[in-house]
Design an enzyme around this catalytic site. Structure first.
Site, PDB file in Angstrom:
ATOM      1  N   SER A 139      50.881 -11.828  49.577  1.00 54.82           N
ATOM      2  CA  SER A 139      50.341 -12.899  50.425  1.00 54.82           C
ATOM      3  C   SER A 139      49.132 -12.397  51.187  1.00 54.82           C
ATOM      4  CB  SER A 139      51.400 -13.369  51.432  1.00 54.82           C
ATOM      5  OG  SER A 139      50.822 -14.224  52.400  1.00 54.82           O
ATOM      6  N   TYR A 152      57.791 -12.156  57.465  1.00 56.99           N
ATOM      7  CA  TYR A 152      57.273 -12.487  56.133  1.00 56.99           C
ATOM      8  C   TYR A 152      56.219 -11.469  55.692  1.00 56.99           C
ATOM      9  CZ  TYR A 152      54.847 -15.130  52.472  1.00 56.99           C
ATOM     10  OH  TYR A 152      54.264 -15.530  51.295  1.00 56.99           O
TER      11      TYR A 152
END
Length: 245
Positions: A139, A152
């Site tokens: 990400s 995350y």
């Protein structure tokens, strides 16, 4: 440029929706056989398999369960006889500050994003031949250090570390290992933790002035999986429209 994947077999986890479905569709379009794992939505998986034809097999799987992951690997071997490409796409997201993150949220994110990838690689790598490919989804958050995303981001930073080390471990076998790090991409996962105002703000802060589409990510994964991408390994490629700049 040689993008031909004829005779190649790929596993795509989380391969029946969003970015995963776009990746599966792209790989099949280039000639590959694809086994797509999915968590729960059987009807959606059946629709995708129907659309993509007999070169697509769908398998229900809990990506963090080693036995369930072995079933995905076995499905690829029994259906197509080999595994050449592994795309670790399945994952979970969360947004919360560290002092307000419930243990079950922590477990859910790390089980899906780290343990799930680990168990997949553990099961699949013994079956990979020469000139194989491993591609993991990271990400843009690993480059942005956004408050509220530590959980995350940490899970995706772990993936990027695995990529760098596994590229060295598997390099002598001819296997390349890379990560693709999407920016804001218009999927159900993105919308599950962001309202429209937040998504509009992401688009406005991206140099290309939009959020990504699943096909934007799928084309990069397909390139890395193809003969054209064979000299790239140990890298994280940011597919974010410049969001992380």
């Amino acid at each position: 440029m040689n993008l031909d994947l004829t005779t190649r077999t790929a596993i795509v986890t989380g391969g029946t929706a969003g970015i995963g479905a776009a990746i599966a569709t792209e790989l099949i379009g280039l000639g590959a056989n694809v086994v797509c794992s999915y968590a729960s939505d059987h009807e959606r998986a059946e629709r995708l398999a129907s659309e993509l034809g007999n070169r697509c097999v769908t398998v229900r799987s809990d990506s963090s369960d080693p036995m369930s992951t072995i079933e995905v690997v076995d499905a690829a071997l029994s259906s197509f006889g080999s595994i050449d490409i592994v795309v670790a796409n399945a994952g979970q997201t969360a947004r919360s500050p560290i002092d307000a993150t419930a243990k079950d949220v922590y477990d859910r994110v790390f089980d899906a994003n780290v343990r799930g990838v680990w168990t997949l690689l553990e099961a699949a790598t013994p079956h990979l031949g020469s000139d194989s490919r491993i591609i993991m989804l990271s990400s843009v958050r690993t480059a942005m250090n956004t408050p509220g995303t530590a959980l995350y981001t940490a899970s995706k930073a772990a993936i990027e570390a695995i990529v760098r080390i596994l590229a060295k471990e598997l390099g002598p076998t001819g296997c390349s290992v890379n990560a693709v790090a999407p920016g804001a991409t218009d999927t159900a996962l993105l919308r599950s933790v962001n309202d429209q105002d937040a998504i509009d703000a992401m688009a406005a802060s991206t140099p290309l002035r939009r959020v990504g589409q699943p096909n934007d990510i799928a084309s990069i994964v397909a390139f890395l999986a193809s003969p054209a991408g064979k000299w790239i390994t140990g890298q994280t490629i940011y597919a974010d429209g410049g969001l992380g700049l």
